[in-house]
Design an enzyme around this catalytic site. Sequence first.
Site, mmCIF file in Angstrom:
data_model
loop_
_atom_site.group_PDB
_atom_site.id
_atom_site.type_symbol
_atom_site.label_atom_id
_atom_site.label_comp_id
_atom_site.label_asym_id
_atom_site.label_seq_id
_atom_site.Cartn_x
_atom_site.Cartn_y
_atom_site.Cartn_z
ATOM 1 N N LEU A 65 0.825 -1.210 0.000
ATOM 2 C CA LEU A 65 0.000 0.000 0.000
ATOM 3 C C LEU A 65 0.861 1.263 0.000
ATOM 4 O O LEU A 65 0.381 2.357 -0.299
ATOM 5 C CB LEU A 65 -0.905 -0.002 1.248
ATOM 6 C CG LEU A 65 -2.101 0.938 1.227
ATOM 7 C CD1 LEU A 65 -3.019 0.607 0.058
ATOM 8 C CD2 LEU A 65 -2.884 0.852 2.530
ATOM 9 N N SER A 66 2.149 1.123 0.332
ATOM 10 C CA SER A 66 3.041 2.278 0.423
ATOM 11 C C SER A 66 3.896 2.405 -0.836
ATOM 12 O O SER A 66 4.698 1.527 -1.137
ATOM 13 C CB SER A 66 3.945 2.113 1.650
ATOM 14 O OG SER A 66 5.148 2.840 1.485
ATOM 15 N N PRO A 67 3.746 3.513 -1.574
ATOM 16 C CA PRO A 67 4.554 3.662 -2.803
ATOM 17 C C PRO A 67 6.043 3.844 -2.519
ATOM 18 O O PRO A 67 6.873 3.326 -3.266
ATOM 19 C CB PRO A 67 3.951 4.896 -3.480
ATOM 20 C CG PRO A 67 3.234 5.646 -2.399
ATOM 21 C CD PRO A 67 2.800 4.621 -1.391
#
EC number: 2.5.1.18
Lengths: 239, 239
Positions: A28-30
Amino acid sequence: MEIFAKRLMATATSTLGKKKIDLFYDVLSPYTWFAFETLMRYKNHWNIEVTLKPMLLAGVNQATGNKPPGLVPNKAIYMNSDLARCATYFNVPFKMPEDPFEMIMVKGSLIPNRFLTAIDMLYPEHLEAASRALWISGWSRGEDFTQPAILAKAGQTAGLSKDQLLKIQEHMTHQATKDRLRAYTDQAIQYGAFGSPTIIYHKNGSPQLFFGSDRFPILAQEIGEEWRGPQPNSTDSKL
Amino acid sequence: MEIFAKRLMATATSTLGKKKIDLFYDVLSPYTWFAFETLMRYKNHWNIEVTLKPMLLAGVNQATGNKPPGLVPNKAIYMNSDLARCATYFNVPFKMPEDPFEMIMVKGSLIPNRFLTAIDMLYPEHLEAASRALWISGWSRGEDFTQPAILAKAGQTAGLSKDQLLKIQEHMTHQATKDRLRAYTDQAIQYGAFGSPTIIYHKNGSPQLFFGSDRFPILAQEIGEEWRGPQPNSTDSKL
């Protein structure tokens, strides 16, 4: 006897001598994507052994009282340009999805994390490729990776067969899978995590935490390896 | 005529051709010290002109709704080791003061910022050295740089005479000094700041914001200069 000694030495060189690093991550974290690709490139250049540990960022934030950075308006505006610049620097085809707020705050990553956890438990040799395929899906193509069809497509890209994917799909709802995801999340929190990525370097048995995609020069300093930028080998294939 | 042309060219090379960068900073932030020293080292290596702009971090936080990172316990623990590692990496003699919470949250930096602002207005050629002296005072020696005696000592280290320091002391309470500090703080916020350091690269008149001490490789990429680590010249004097 000589063959035995040679085999022993080969084993010692390939595993015993390597510095152990855990990557706790949530797709979910770029920014975590940048850290993931960089570590995956360096595992062939540094004397390290990287263990991939999918965890639930929402669980870390809840347990530690941390908040996503996008909630401060000036930070959200900055992240927009910072992510684009970092994508160029790390040579990762990041593209901001149409509605990152909906993606992060509403849909979340419980489903894709259970998918990755099931793969890690059943077919761990596909975990790296499946994680990459999910990042490309969500953070390059703007697809909704909480949808079964998108997960299946990513799984196929990662080399999983239809039979394997059916088994993974079934395994995703098992208590053992849920427990494993929670255990990795709890492990990260116990190491002191407050976000994703959390990189743990096991320095003589003592866990050293590194947070984010911008601490690789510092990690290199700690493990005594050379930092040669995000692409240690100019022939590294582009994503 | 030839001499005139030569002088014109020399002037053009020394100022017109340089890329303009503003460093908005508050000596209350230890990470900002790393960014400050790195930019001061690179101003002799990159084709840049750096303008130092003291600002009040508390004002930025208040206006933007940002919170100091130390308020999340796991982050505070992490910062403790991260700051020490970064200090080694940036070759800056940072030492955690006994009570950083008291220093940051109670005493703050209004006084040292007025001191630096007065220096910038009266004796700008001493601003870099005075800023460095304040960081060494607060973040290396653990001194209370809100105290007049500590400020005076830092000023002397920065090459200011006793007469100059008396004039600075008087100037600190002038409305013009307060207004100037507020103006720089507001300027930073208008550029999109949410913390310290805020680095603004004026790219063809368009302000590009870079936050923190960990974006120098990205800044280098944007301005088309080479990043050679935090010490571009191995003969750079140690602090």
